[in-house]
Scaffold this active site. Structure first.
Site, PDB file in Angstrom:
ATOM      1  N   LYS A   8     -14.380  39.315  12.601  1.00 40.25           N
ATOM      2  CA  LYS A   8     -12.967  39.514  12.301  1.00 40.25           C
ATOM      3  C   LYS A   8     -12.144  39.555  13.587  1.00 40.25           C
ATOM      4  CE  LYS A   8     -10.054  41.775   9.035  1.00 40.25           C
ATOM      5  NZ  LYS A   8     -10.107  42.168   7.622  1.00 40.25           N
ATOM      6  N   ASP A  68      -3.020  37.360  10.158  1.00 38.32           N
ATOM      7  CA  ASP A  68      -3.499  38.335  11.111  1.00 38.32           C
ATOM      8  C   ASP A  68      -2.449  39.435  11.223  1.00 38.32           C
ATOM      9  OD1 ASP A  68      -4.743  39.627  13.157  1.00 38.32           O
ATOM     10  OD2 ASP A  68      -3.969  38.266  14.694  1.00 38.32           O
ATOM     11  N   SER A 110     -17.983  39.541   0.401  1.00 36.48           N
ATOM     12  CA  SER A 110     -19.266  39.463   1.119  1.00 36.48           C
ATOM     13  C   SER A 110     -20.431  39.635   0.145  1.00 36.48           C
ATOM     14  CB  SER A 110     -19.300  40.549   2.194  1.00 36.48           C
ATOM     15  OG  SER A 110     -19.426  41.818   1.596  1.00 36.48           O
ATOM     16  N   ARG A 131     -17.351  48.617  -2.076  1.00 35.26           N
ATOM     17  CA  ARG A 131     -18.235  47.576  -2.589  1.00 35.26           C
ATOM     18  C   ARG A 131     -17.807  46.248  -1.972  1.00 35.26           C
ATOM     19  NH1 ARG A 131     -21.275  49.449  -6.762  1.00 35.26           N
ATOM     20  NH2 ARG A 131     -20.464  51.173  -7.983  1.00 35.26           N
TER      21      ARG A 131
END
Lengths: 510, 510
Positions: free
Chosen positions: A305, A273, A216, A212
């Site tokens: 990304k 990162d 976003s 889910r």
């Protein structure tokens, strides 16, 4: 307490639980009153870690000490995350004690001090993380110690294996089990719901678990849920896959690689990162789902990304190498990550795009159809369902002749019955403030507008894009339509959309 | 809202503040209702960082979203830390907005990825940390990136300098300014209150700022406060030092190296051995206080902070080297860290020990007197107030002939007037469960018992030790007396003391 009070006092060392309704973003927090007898007798202090036991289940929560009057000294308040993890109900009485010492933190410290993580160390750390025994501070420490290039190949494999072991696994009979994953970063791009029916229509097996939305406006599970149930248990998933060859379900219901879900909540705000963690996160979920062949969709673009081709090739190599060590066939497809794919942003609007492509509607989003066919083609070639170089055209044919559409309906029926996506009752067009060419869109601000309109909680809410990058627009021409479930949400989203007008769509005078 | 309601609605983008009375252990937390209009229009979500503005002051807090009924949608609730940092009062109306992007986090990420911290990077990071702009997760990330031996000498100096620059500084006229610091880890050991009067009685200048207890049963500031006011502002401190040559005050009132106070709250639960941070923490406070000569008392023992001689010599060298770079003369005295020093544990009981030594009471704790004379002797030699090798005997003489006692009274009077330490109304003896020799005491469990009895919040509470390691005890002989402010607290402490009996004092049969 009055003589006729219905609730007897809780036994020593226990307190009556209260659901505080406080969203701490997944961290289990316990609220105890400063005058609470358990707090005193156990010597708990603000920020103590406390083990809360209810029935056979225990969780570890961080203590906040309350002196306000909204909590009574004979109650233990729980944050939403703690309430859910403990599976508590109103009136439950829980025991409270000091948790056992967290031995695995020694391995984290050793890693901080420069030693390498062994498999045994990774197993110990990840088991404790999956069980919720690490505080957010301790999780941040572990994530930092593993960030950058601080994990080598062997350590990444060790963490991936440990993450698989710490959760449930799905088992399938002999033969290839296909899977795909998108590294993410661009709105829309709802290809999974097309790739699964194409691949399964061509005879491949593809039991797809999806997530889910976390930050976003929609995840694949949210979008699929507007068309069919996704909250299936393992036996039900297996029946669906036996019958149809595939499924598109919510992975959260089956606890695959649960440590990953815990780590994600601290990785996100730190925005470190961390290649090793990313690889372990992706591949542990796939291995736990029983996949043998994994296709990675890796959009590359400045706001995606993965931001550049060098980073993409380093990450692709790590995915392939760790995949090999885990016994997975991994293929990476680098894709265009400059702009959203499809027109809708938000569960129902993205579902509408998917349906338009499956049904072959002439007005359906061509970019979504093309991206899905390309990815499905790669999978068909990996699974030997198409000859090398022919996958994409086979996939296109399966889309065009309706086989994918029939398969999709079959999967929906098997998952519990197909339904129509909801339609928003409140809409508002956002128009171009001047004439010119749209030279760019801000993916993050678009996502923000869709979320202010109510996505993904309100499935019908979101954005319907009317223009693409490179198109000429006249002043006053609709750029997109806001969809919302209530006039209030529509107003919030419209206010922000107007305030950020020039930043959402960048329009350059011709 | 009723027509005759006394409180008008708050302007857009603002909310009425409410003190929630939630102790989050220093982290500023903001509570907003899920139905709050500001929350919606700004797009805040659980765990968002929110800038709260009131008058000219702003703080950044972490958002918890409340759906419970104890907070109304037109209120913004603040945790105790947030309320204090913002200086809020009931009825205040604050503005709420997204904070500016935290650029300095880029330097933290660079350090995680293996690059070195420059002075400019250290300044940017530490300025933001001192201003409270880092979340606890971000602080944990920075602390981890600097842990172990990950900071070299230059980076440690850069952080130390940055920590001094980010806070207030005290300035003194020409000439040596003496200071001392104990690395810590053993209860009691209240030498500062003896060293300051000895050194100043010998003509040295010693403006001593001390901390309150964070996790221990007493800090020097808590102990001193039972005898005189310690909450002095800078002009008052300067008057006291001009008049008497020294002072013993609470450092928290003068904001020396405030970033250190912020970092400590995440360093503690992570328990990372971070030499660079420890050195920066100690020396930044001393440099900001205007010291020129610093003596470090470094107890070494398995349950002290520094556990062995090798670790001690590495740390001592780092303290000297960074001190030199900061223009400080640093001397390190390694001391016995096996057991508590003195008899009392808790503010008033430790103050009683100090007074007994100053007054030369025959029953006073000889170990405390001896430790203080040794440390004071080192300081006298550093400040040229005693010839090399004679410092300790000069200090002993000053203690014995009453000069230190007179100087201590003079300092107390200058700080606002000397007073008698409080005496506990409730006491209970804890006796030996069997006969034998006391072969060890658990410093941590002793501290825990003292805290359960109420120390340091209840100044009279704590422990009075009657036997030392190595002594023979008969079954039923008192090992220590619990002191408490109430029968309830006494019972809590006694329960724990009995449950942990064999672990607090380890008694071996002869």
């Amino acid at each position: 307490m009055a003589m006729n009070d219905a609730t007897p006092p809780a036994p020593p060392g226990t307190l009556r639980l209260r659901r505080m309704g406080i969203d701490t973003y997944q961290e289990p927090v316990l609220y105890m009153h400063s005058g609470c007898h358990v707090c005193h007798s156990e010597g708990f202090e603000a920020q103590s870690r406390v083990e809360v036991g209810l029935g056979g289940r225990t969780i570890v929560a961080t203590l906040n000490v309350v002196s306000g009057d909204f909590l009574s000294p004979d109650e233990a308040g729980l944050s939403e995350a703690a309430w859910r993890l403990l599976g508590a109900s109103g009136g439950d009485v829980a025991s409270l004690r000091h948790p056992p010492p967290l031995e695995s933190l020694g391995h984290v410290r050793a890693k901080v001090y420069g030693r390498r993580l062994t498999q045994a160390a990774a197993d110990a750390v990840i088991t404790d993380i999956a069980a919720g025994r690490y505080s957010d501070l301790q999780l941040a420490c572990f994530v930092t110690a593993c960030a950058g290039d601080l994990l080598d190949l062997e350590e990444t494999v060790a963490i991936t294996r440990a993450m698989v072991r710490a959760g449930e696994r799905m088992h399938w009979s002999e033969g290839p089990v296909m899977d795909k994953h998108c590294v993410g970063g661009i709105p829309g791009n709802r290809t999974t719901m097309l790739v699964v029916p194409i691949a399964t229509a061509c005879g491949l097996r593809m039991p797809k678990t999806s997530s889910r939305a976390i930050t976003s406006p929609a995840g694949t599970a949210d979008t699929m849920e507007t068309l069919a149930p996704v909250d299936l248990d393992v036996p039900h998933i297996q029946r669906v896959v036996e019958r149809t060859g595939g499924c598109i379900v919510w992975g959260g219901a089956v606890r695959l690689s649960p440590a990953d879900d815990v780590l994600i909540r601290v990785e996100r705000p730190l925005d470190l990162d961390s290649q090793g963690q990313l690889v372990a996160s992706i591949l542990s979920k796939k291995a736990a789902a029983g996949a043998t062949h994994v296709l990675i969709d890796m959009p590359v673009g400045p706001t995606a990304k993965v931001r550049g081709v060098h980073a993409a090739s380093v990450l692709a190599r790590a995915l392939r190498d760790v995949g090999q060590a885990m016994g997975l066939h991994v293929r990476v497809a680098q894709t265009d990550g400059l702009a959203p794919v499809g027109r809708g942003i938000g569960p129902a609007l993205e579902a509408r795009d998917v349906l338009a492509v499956l049904r072959g509607d002439p007005g359906g989003p061509a970019d979504l159809a093309q991206r899905a066919a390309m990815l499905a083609g790669e999978l068909l070639e990996m699974g030997n369902a198409a000859a090398a170089g022919t996958g994409a055209s086979v996939a296109e044919a399966v889309l065009k002749d309706g086989r994918a559409w029939r398969k999709f309906q079959e999967i929906c029926e098997a998952q519990g019955g197909m339904r129509e996506p909801p339609v928003a009752p409140c809409r508002q067009e956002i128009v171009a403030p001047r004439s010119g060419t749209v030279i760019g869109m801000d993916n993050r601000r678009l996502a923000r507008v869709a979320k202010l309109a109510g996505a993904p909680k309100t499935p019908c809410a979101g954005i319907d894009l009317h223009v693409r990058t490179g198109e000429f627009v006249e002043r006053g021409q609709p750029l997109y339509t806001l969809h919302a479930g209530s006039p209030g949400a529509l107003a919030y989203a419209a206010d922000y959309a107007h305030a950020q007008h020039d930043a959402v769509h960048v329009i350059e005078d011709d």
